[in-house]
Design an enzyme around this catalytic site. Structure first.
Site, mmCIF file in Angstrom:
data_model
loop_
_atom_site.group_PDB
_atom_site.id
_atom_site.type_symbol
_atom_site.label_atom_id
_atom_site.label_comp_id
_atom_site.label_asym_id
_atom_site.label_seq_id
_atom_site.Cartn_x
_atom_site.Cartn_y
_atom_site.Cartn_z
ATOM 1 C CG HIS A 206 5.616 -5.608 -4.489
ATOM 2 N ND1 HIS A 206 4.335 -5.503 -4.023
ATOM 3 C CD2 HIS A 206 6.232 -4.444 -4.169
ATOM 4 C CE1 HIS A 206 4.160 -4.323 -3.449
ATOM 5 N NE2 HIS A 206 5.294 -3.660 -3.521
ATOM 6 C CG ASP B 67 -8.103 -6.488 -23.243
ATOM 7 O OD1 ASP B 67 -7.517 -7.584 -23.074
ATOM 8 O OD2 ASP B 67 -7.591 -5.396 -22.985
ATOM 9 C CB SER B 68 -12.782 -5.392 -27.768
ATOM 10 O OG SER B 68 -11.952 -5.403 -28.898
ATOM 11 C CB SER C 26 -11.199 -1.310 -28.853
ATOM 12 O OG SER C 26 -10.603 -2.493 -28.345
ATOM 13 N N GLY C 27 -11.197 -3.634 -31.209
ATOM 14 C CA GLY C 27 -10.355 -4.389 -32.130
ATOM 15 C C GLY C 27 -9.153 -5.024 -31.478
ATOM 16 N N GLY C 28 -8.963 -4.808 -30.175
ATOM 17 C CA GLY C 28 -7.851 -5.417 -29.461
ATOM 18 C C GLY C 28 -8.211 -6.769 -28.888
ATOM 19 C CD GLU D 248 2.795 -8.461 -5.209
ATOM 20 O OE1 GLU D 248 2.464 -7.297 -4.888
ATOM 21 O OE2 GLU D 248 3.587 -9.146 -4.535
ATOM 22 C CB CYS E 173 5.253 -3.937 0.189
ATOM 23 S SG CYS E 173 6.000 -2.326 -0.164
ATOM 24 C CE1 TYR E 174 0.987 1.050 5.661
ATOM 25 C CE2 TYR E 174 -0.663 -0.695 5.551
ATOM 26 C CZ TYR E 174 -0.203 0.501 6.100
ATOM 27 O OH TYR E 174 -0.938 1.127 7.088
ATOM 28 N N GLY F 210 0.829 -1.198 0.000
ATOM 29 C CA GLY F 210 0.000 0.000 0.000
ATOM 30 C C GLY F 210 0.860 1.243 0.000
ATOM 31 C CE LYS G 105 -3.892 -6.510 -22.612
ATOM 32 N NZ LYS G 105 -4.929 -5.966 -23.521
#
Length: 512
Positions: free
Chosen positions: A171, A229-230, A225-227, A173, A82-83, A55, A368
């Site tokens: 980190h 994800d879409s 959008s054409g990427g 992760e 971390c935090y 954090g 992603k």
């Protein structure tokens, strides 16, 4: 009875969801909750382990996020990151203070206790870790041992094996931490005794079923959008509701050359219903003269929704807008727990409050690389799976400063040259994202024995898996020289090319 579950308590880190995501990668189910979840709620979930996230706070400041010490008496293994590590130390009697040397990015961790269960399977004395801290532990709590350190951070990992409390300053992760996945796996599997029983294929089925249940018999439009994800969102939606889906591609005029043609051809190949709306003038007229990147994003977000709402009226009986928002978009637009706002995204922070359409975001808890894995499961073509991400606001946020038609033309030509050479050198698929930024800065040059005073272009190329952290691509000097020569010689308006070698963090991938 403990379940096969890890709970992550979120203290506002940009990486909090990545912890849950990494654990799911291991095949163990994980849930992310706000830091102030009640003790009874934690016990009701019967977790096998608890992780305290990082954090942006200092534990000794008045606005710090604290929890009750009762959590350490639950008999459940706890890992602080971390935090989270500083918080454990602070609550259990240790001392925290500002670091003498702040660490951001890569550091070298020296493992002191090589036999510690957290470091099982690591056959090196020193490993690369990803740091991001301005405070450090000055004195560890009683009954704790130091199990790792760096050259500038003498307390980089601690543990109390008896009470099953562990903490690391780095980190694990993020992908940049060497053996980070193994460290988390050691905590989850070896220490918390979880089993591998969670699969991404179940997520696909759940998304499809959720879309069916939410939409029912209503019609839906999808912001296309054409990427990657879409496309994945469209594929999942089409599997869920078939002809109820209406894919809308809005041509903003802010896409690379040939982008629209490529998208239409692939949609036809995949049998996805798509309608193209030419809205170049709509967007350009509203963006001309706008300098502030947040204003650009919000203008674009508002115009997108306006056009979607107009199109929904034409189609009729539309209640839902489906978007390919992924979790990195949400994190960077989030204001939860603090005011450490990074930037809004046109499909997150840029949405106007008065929207009438109900928003569905099937991928909003996925990163992603998870989306890419789902795409593979669905049979999405490779040309889409490995396509470089392109921001919804398009090149408007790659033109630093005010926008005009000339700058749009300049950056499109420069981008086209970049992608020609990426393919010519056969390195397009070896890097994660590459593009050109056009600065508002002009500089003096010489062309044909004449003085020039033109724009500066910046090449940005990064390697990453999750797009939450990234390092610059180690492109060859030969390639960089070729790009520079071609852009300066072939694109009127640019007389200087720079290469961005910053990582994320502290930088972001996009400049605006």
């Amino acid at each position: 009875m403990k379940k096969n579950l890890i709970i992550i308590l979120d203290f506002g880190s940009q990486y909090s969801y990545m912890i849950a995501r990494r654990i799911r990668d291991l095949g163990v189910y994980s849930l992310l909750y706000p830091y102030n979840i009640s003790k009874s709620k934690i016990l009701s979930k019967c977790p096998s382990g608890i992780i305290l996230s990082g954090g942006p706070f200092s534990v000794y400041k008045t606005n710090s996020l604290l929890i009750s010490k009762n959590i350490f008496s639950l008999g459940i293994p706890i890992l602080g990151i971390c935090y989270g590590m500083q918080l454990i130390s602070f609550l259990l009697g240790g001392k925290i203070g500002p670091s003498n040397y702040r660490e951001y990015g890569k550091s070298l961790l020296e493992i002191i206790d090589k036999n510690h269960p957290l470091f099982l399977g690591i056959n090196k004395n020193n490993i690369v870790v990803w740091m991001s801290h301005f405070d450090e532990i000055k004195k560890i709590p009683k009954e704790f041992n130091i199990i790792g350190k760096t050259s500038s951070c003498p307390v980089a990992a601690i543990s109390n094996n008896k009470k099953m409390i562990y903490a690391v300053q780095f980190h694990p992760e993020v992908n940049n931490t060497e053996y980070g996945k193994l460290i988390l796996e050691n905590f989850v599997i070896q220490i918390c005794k979880c089993n591998y029983n969670w699969k991404l294929t179940n997520v696909v089925n759940n998304i499809i079923n959720d879309i069916k249940k939410t939409v029912s018999n209503k019609k839906v439009i999808l912001g296309f959008s054409g990427g990657l994800d879409s496309f994945v969102t469209a594929y999942l939606s089409y599997k869920a509701i078939g002809k109820q889906l209406n894919c809308i591609f809005i041509d903003t005029g802010l896409f690379p050359k040939e982008e629209k043609k490529i998208i239409i051809n692939i949609c036809k190949h995949m049998n996805l219903p798509i309608k193209v709306i030419n809205a170049k003038e709509n967007f350009l007229s509203k963006l001309i003269g706008i300098k502030n990147p947040e204003k650009k994003r919000k203008i674009i977000g508002k115009e997108f929704i306006n056009l979607f709402q107009k199109e929904s009226k034409k189609i009729g009986n539309i209640e839902f807008l489906i978007q390919g928002t992924i979790y990195s978009d949400i994190i960077e637009s989030s204001k939860k727990l603090n005011n450490n706002f990074i930037k809004s995204h046109h499909n997150v922070g840029g949405l106007p409050k008065f929207r009438k359409l109900k928003i569905i975001e099937p991928l909003k808890k996925l990163f992603k690389d998870e989306v890419r894995t789902i795409g593979k499961l669905l049979g999405v073509p490779g040309i889409i799976l490995y396509k470089h991400p392109f921001p919804g606001p398009g090149i408007s946020i790659r033109i630093i400063g005010k926008i005009n038609k000339n700058k749009i033309s300049i950056i499109k030509k420069a981008d086209s040259i970049l992608f020609q050479e990426l393919n010519s050198y056969n390195i397009y698929n070896t890097i994660s994202q590459a593009f050109i930024i056009l600065l508002s800065t002009k500089s003096v040059g010489i062309m044909g024995d004449k003085r020039t005073y033109e724009y500066t272009a910046v090449l940005r190329s990064v390697n990453t898996k999750d797009f939450m952290t990234a390092t610059f691509s180690h492109l060859s000097y030969e390639f960089l020289e070729k790009i520079s020569n071609r852009i300066i010689n072939e694109v009127n308006g640019i007389n200087r090319v720079l290469y961005d070698i910053s990582s994320k963090p502290p930088s972001t991938i996009e400049w605006e």
